[in-house]
Design an enzyme around this catalytic site. Structure first.
Site, PDB file in Angstrom:
ATOM      1  N   PRO A 124       0.841  -1.216   0.000  1.00 20.80           N
ATOM      2  CG  PRO A 124      -0.424  -1.355   1.961  1.00 20.80           C
ATOM      3  CD  PRO A 124       0.664  -2.022   1.203  1.00 20.80           C
ATOM      4  CD  GLU A 151       0.617  -5.644  10.393  1.00 19.21           C
ATOM      5  OE1 GLU A 151      -0.323  -6.470  10.469  1.00 19.21           O
ATOM      6  OE2 GLU A 151       0.464  -4.452  10.064  1.00 19.21           O
ATOM      7  NE  ARG A 193      -6.924  -5.722 -21.370  1.00 20.74           N
ATOM      8  CZ  ARG A 193      -6.883  -4.562 -22.020  1.00 20.74           C
ATOM      9  NH1 ARG A 193      -5.946  -3.689 -21.726  1.00 20.74           N
ATOM     10  NH2 ARG A 193      -7.777  -4.264 -22.949  1.00 20.74           N
ATOM     11  CG  ASP A 208      -6.432  -0.614 -23.171  1.00 22.48           C
ATOM     12  OD1 ASP A 208      -5.435  -1.255 -22.838  1.00 22.48           O
ATOM     13  OD2 ASP A 208      -7.520  -1.117 -23.497  1.00 22.48           O
TER      14      ASP A 208
HETATM   15  C1  JD8 Z   1       0.884  -6.129  -0.023  1.00 23.92           C
HETATM   16  C2  JD8 Z   1       0.710  -7.278   3.435  1.00 23.92           C
HETATM   17  C3  JD8 Z   1      -1.351  -6.237   4.365  1.00 23.92           C
HETATM   18  C4  JD8 Z   1      -0.675  -3.866   4.611  1.00 23.92           C
HETATM   19  C5  JD8 Z   1      -1.199  -4.024   7.393  1.00 23.92           C
HETATM   20  C6  JD8 Z   1      -3.088  -4.956   6.183  1.00 23.92           C
HETATM   21  C7  JD8 Z   1      -1.154  -3.372  -2.968  1.00 23.92           C
HETATM   22  N1  JD8 Z   1      -3.411  -1.410  -2.936  1.00 23.92           N
HETATM   23  C8  JD8 Z   1      -3.058  -2.239  -1.875  1.00 23.92           C
HETATM   24  N2  JD8 Z   1      -3.673  -2.281  -0.685  1.00 23.92           N
HETATM   25  N3  JD8 Z   1      -3.052  -3.206   0.131  1.00 23.92           N
HETATM   26  C9  JD8 Z   1      -2.031  -3.748  -0.550  1.00 23.92           C
HETATM   27  C10 JD8 Z   1      -1.109  -4.736   0.074  1.00 23.92           C
HETATM   28  C11 JD8 Z   1      -1.352  -5.104   1.425  1.00 23.92           C
HETATM   29  C12 JD8 Z   1      -0.451  -5.983   2.020  1.00 23.92           C
HETATM   30  C13 JD8 Z   1       0.653  -6.493   1.300  1.00 23.92           C
HETATM   31  C14 JD8 Z   1      -0.011  -5.245  -0.636  1.00 23.92           C
HETATM   32  C15 JD8 Z   1       1.383  -7.308   2.207  1.00 23.92           C
HETATM   33  N4  JD8 Z   1      -0.390  -6.484   3.294  1.00 23.92           N
HETATM   34  C16 JD8 Z   1      -0.798  -5.180   5.297  1.00 23.92           C
HETATM   35  C17 JD8 Z   1      -0.130  -2.821   5.546  1.00 23.92           C
HETATM   36  C18 JD8 Z   1      -1.068  -2.699   6.737  1.00 23.92           C
HETATM   37  N5  JD8 Z   1      -1.682  -5.096   6.486  1.00 23.92           N
HETATM   38  C19 JD8 Z   1      -2.004  -3.163  -1.848  1.00 23.92           C
HETATM   39  N6  JD8 Z   1      -0.514  -3.476  -3.914  1.00 23.92           N
END
Ligand code: JD8
Length: 310
Positions: A124, A151, A193, A208
């Site tokens: 994220p 995490e 794609r 697109d």
């Molecule tokens: C990788 C672990 C969960 C995230 C604690 C919830 C992408 N757009 C996006 N939203 N969330 C992700 C994502 C979440 C992930 C991982 C991607 C690995 N988590 C963690 C930090 C808070 N938990 C994502 N691309």
């Protein structure tokens, strides 16, 4: 290694020296078989999550050998009796963090020294993955996706990998997922794609939405689409679409896309007006003709007098 859990990889070959990237590259060298246009390796603690890659367009492309997939269970490289891949965070705090050692070994195995690959870590906290990113990644020969959980992954894994390969930390959107797997499914579809021959000829990526392309849809989101019957539950298809008048149909479709963009994506409409249709796409401003401006202003898109005059 216990059966079942570590072997249900959604039907994809597990990692082994025999099918490692270098042995395949060597094999292609030997046989001169051009082989796949793109190799995608995915490392995850939920390999079964990627069974969907075997269906539809991408599944067929993999069958044809246009794309090579490897889905690998991270626990293959966790050698303690419980194949543990997570531990408590230094500095305290909630949840667990993924240990660096299994990841280091996995990347050593999948990206031998001197082997060109791009490591993509969904997080994220990453840079936004966009259509332009997909268009860049489809040019790569080898993508390795690292699916984090808990995490996230110990930060030294990306740091250490940067010493020998390209590394991108990307996000697919401003919402929180529980892990990287869904993001990798999304990115894999958006990338694959675009591979020549993957999409039927009906569909072409040039027009697109969000594409940096020069197509009529550059910088716009799609308007509504219709098919038979002409009338459904008392609702008729717009007459112009039945007219056979291609110029009128193209104009109608552009107007519909402009309205949809003004209402649902004023950020894209603003970029369009500012002459840079897709921020970061580097695409030159698709000229807005007077009709475009009229449609956008009727759709409530604020136009300054100056803009209208241009
Ligand atoms: C990788 C672990 C969960 C995230 C604690 C919830 C992408 N757009 C996006 N939203 N969330 C992700 C994502 C979440 C992930 C991982 C991607 C690995 N988590 C963690 C930090 C808070 N938990 C994502 N691309």
């Amino acid at each position: 290694m216990r059966e079942g859990r570590f072997h249900d990889r959604g039907g994809f070959p597990a990692y082994s020296a025999a099918n490692s990237p270098s042995s395949r590259a060597a094999w292609r060298q030997r046989t001169g078989d051009g082989g796949a246009q793109l190799r995608i390796d995915i490392v995850t603690i939920f390999p079964e999550y990627f069974a969907p890659l075997r269906v539809s367009l991408i599944g067929r492309a993999a069958q044809r050998g246009d794309i090579e997939f490897g889905v690998h269970d991270l626990r293959t490289w966790a050698h303690d009796p419980h194949h543990s891949v997570d531990d408590a965070p230094f500095g305290g705090g909630p949840g667990m963090v993924m240990k660096p050692e299994p990841w280091g070994e996995a990347l050593d195995a999948l990206v031998p020294a001197g082997h060109p690959a791009r490591l993509v870590l969904p997080t994220p906290a990453g840079v936004p993955f966009t259509q332009a990113t997909a268009a860049r990644y489809v040019q790569e020969s080898h993508l390795v996706f690292a699916c984090g959980r808990y995490e996230g992954i110990d930060a030294r894994v990306a740091e250490e990998a940067r010493a020998r390969m390209a590394v991108d930390e990307v996000t697919i959107g401003d919402y929180v997922l529980a892990g990287g797997e869904p993001a990798v499914l999304v990115m894999t579809e958006a990338i694959c794609r675009l591979l020549p021959g993957v999409m039927g000829n009906a569909e072409s990526a040039t027009d697109d939405s969000f594409g940096g392309g020069s197509g009529p849809m550059a910088g716009l989101i799609e308007g509504p689409a219709y098919t038979r019957p002409r009338v459904w539950r008392g609702r008729a298809v717009p007459e112009v679409l039945l007219s056979g008048d291609h110029a009128a149909i193209a104009r109608w479709r552009r107007d519909a896309a402009l309205r949809q963009t003004a209402v649902n994506r004023p950020d894209l409409a603003a970029a369009l007006v500012a002459g840079n249709p897709v921020p970061g796409s580097g695409a030159g401003g698709a000229e807005l003709d007077p009709r475009d401006r009229q449609v956008l202003s009727e759709a409530g898109f604020p136009f300054s007098g100056q803009d209208m005059a241009d």
